[in-house]
Design a protein around this motif. Structure first.
Motif, short mmCIF file in Angstrom:
data_model
loop_
_atom_site.label_atom_id
_atom_site.label_comp_id
_atom_site.label_asym_id
_atom_site.label_seq_id
_atom_site.Cartn_x
_atom_site.Cartn_y
_atom_site.Cartn_z
N SER A 189 0.83 -1.21 0.00
CA SER A 189 0.00 0.00 0.00
C SER A 189 0.87 1.26 0.00
N VAL A 190 1.98 1.25 0.73
CA VAL A 190 2.88 2.42 0.75
C VAL A 190 3.50 2.63 -0.63
N TRP A 191 3.91 1.56 -1.26
CA TRP A 191 4.54 1.65 -2.58
C TRP A 191 3.56 2.17 -3.62
N LEU A 192 2.31 1.73 -3.57
CA LEU A 192 1.32 2.19 -4.52
C LEU A 192 1.03 3.68 -4.35
N ARG A 193 1.00 4.16 -3.12
CA ARG A 193 0.71 5.57 -2.87
C ARG A 193 1.87 6.46 -3.32
N ILE A 194 3.08 5.97 -3.12
CA ILE A 194 4.25 6.77 -3.49
C ILE A 194 4.40 6.83 -5.00
N THR A 195 4.20 5.69 -5.68
CA THR A 195 4.34 5.67 -7.14
C THR A 195 3.31 6.56 -7.81
N GLY A 196 2.22 6.76 -7.12
CA GLY A 196 1.20 7.63 -7.71
C GLY A 196 1.52 9.10 -7.52
N VAL A 218 3.76 1.55 13.81
CA VAL A 218 4.97 0.72 13.85
C VAL A 218 5.08 -0.14 12.60
N VAL A 219 3.97 -0.76 12.19
CA VAL A 219 3.97 -1.62 11.01
C VAL A 219 4.29 -0.80 9.76
N SER A 220 3.74 0.44 9.69
CA SER A 220 4.01 1.29 8.53
C SER A 220 5.48 1.68 8.48
N PHE A 221 6.06 1.96 9.65
CA PHE A 221 7.48 2.33 9.69
C PHE A 221 8.36 1.15 9.29
N LEU A 222 8.00 -0.05 9.75
CA LEU A 222 8.76 -1.24 9.35
C LEU A 222 8.66 -1.49 7.85
N ALA A 223 7.46 -1.26 7.31
CA ALA A 223 7.28 -1.42 5.86
C ALA A 223 8.15 -0.42 5.11
N LEU A 224 8.24 0.83 5.61
CA LEU A 224 9.08 1.84 4.97
C LEU A 224 10.55 1.44 5.01
N ASP A 242 11.79 15.43 13.26
CA ASP A 242 11.19 16.25 12.20
C ASP A 242 10.37 15.34 11.28
N VAL A 243 9.64 15.96 10.36
CA VAL A 243 8.84 15.17 9.42
C VAL A 243 9.75 14.33 8.53
N ILE A 244 9.23 13.18 8.09
CA ILE A 244 9.99 12.26 7.25
C ILE A 244 9.46 12.35 5.83
N LEU A 245 10.35 12.70 4.89
CA LEU A 245 9.98 12.81 3.49
C LEU A 245 10.34 11.52 2.77
N ILE A 246 9.37 10.97 2.04
CA ILE A 246 9.56 9.72 1.30
C ILE A 246 9.52 10.05 -0.18
N GLU A 247 10.51 9.63 -0.95
CA GLU A 247 10.56 9.90 -2.38
C GLU A 247 10.76 8.60 -3.14
N GLU A 248 10.06 8.51 -4.25
CA GLU A 248 10.23 7.33 -5.09
C GLU A 248 11.58 7.40 -5.77
N LYS A 249 12.25 6.28 -5.84
CA LYS A 249 13.57 6.22 -6.45
C LYS A 249 13.42 5.91 -7.94
#
Length: 253
Positions: A189-196, A218-224, A242-249
């Motif tokens: 689910s995290v990967w699908l949201r980021i790719t979009g 916790v589960v979301s952080f482990l998935a990240l 601070d806030v955590i920024l997630i970027e698609e590679k």
């Protein structure tokens, strides 16, 4: 029959040669394990020579000690000899030190006995009386043992332990199973949201949810973390908490 009294060997305040020698060691503040035999021998002999009326029979033990000190002094002054195996000769003062240590111990014990005698010589010791001697009847509380009730109590304890441990093992198994499945599903689910979107903040993963429990975070952080380890996303945080920024590679990254 007339009883023959043994004369007390005492020159001034000393009751024997060890007493005189021990007093000289204490007076000069000498280590009993490292006696300067030359100095002590001279002081010992000088003390005997100052006696004006010396009874040779009574003071014979003092003379013997003086001869012993002179003998030890002569052995120390001679060159050190070695036996056939190359070991050095034992310290000639060793036997004298042992005798002085024994005398010191006896003197301390005698002083303690004298002090106790002065403190308790007027005291009377009385053996405690027993209850029977005092005509006192001892009443013991009733302690009845019922085997059937004891067995029932043991069974109840065992049942409670079985239920408690069974509940814990069931909960642990359920939690481990749920976490294992949740992390895999949460990665998707995290990967699908980021790719979009290309990039997003970590807290945006929980948008639209009313109640977000700690386990979900916790589960979301482990998935990240699993996505970072798989080189799928980049994570940036400028400072702690601070806030955590997630970027698609991208493919070129």
């Amino acid at each position: 029959m007339i009883e023959k009294t043994v004369p007390s060997i005492k020159i001034r305040e000393f009751e024997g040669p060890l007493d005189l020698l021990y007093s000289l060691i204490e007076k000069n503040d000498i280590d009993i394990f490292d006696i300067p035999i030359t100095e002590i021998t001279e002081q010992y002999i000088d003390y005997l020579e100052q006696m004006k009326k010396l009874d040779m029979e009574v003071a014979s033990e003092f003379i013997v000690m003086a001869a012993t000190l002179v003998h030890i002094k002569s052995r120390i002054m001679l060159p050190t000899r070695k036996d056939l195996q190359g070991n050095e000769e034992e310290d000639p003062r060793e036997e004298l030190v042992i005798s002085l240590l024994r005398y010191k111990r006896c003197k301390l014990l005698a002083k303690e006995l004298k002090t106790n005698n002065e403190l308790y010589r007027d005291c009377m010791y009385r053996i405690p009386s027993t209850a029977k001697e005092m005509n006192v009847e001892i009443v013991y509380p009733p302690q009845e043992f019922v085997p059937s009730e004891f067995n029932v109590a043991i069974e109840n304890v065992c049942k409670r332990n079985e239920i408690r441990f069974a509940d814990i093992s069931t909960k642990i198994t359920h939690i481990l199973k749920r976490d294992k499945l949740s992390v895999r599903e949460r990665m998707k689910s995290v990967w699908l949201r980021i790719t979009g979107r290309g990039k997003m903040f970590f807290h945006e993963l929980f948008e639209g949810k009313k109640d977000v429990d700690k386990m979900d975070r916790v589960v979301s952080f482990l998935a990240l973390l699993e996505l970072v380890r798989g080189n799928k996303v980049d994570v940036t945080q400028k400072k702690p908490f601070d806030v955590i920024l997630i970027e698609e590679k991208g493919e070129g990254n």
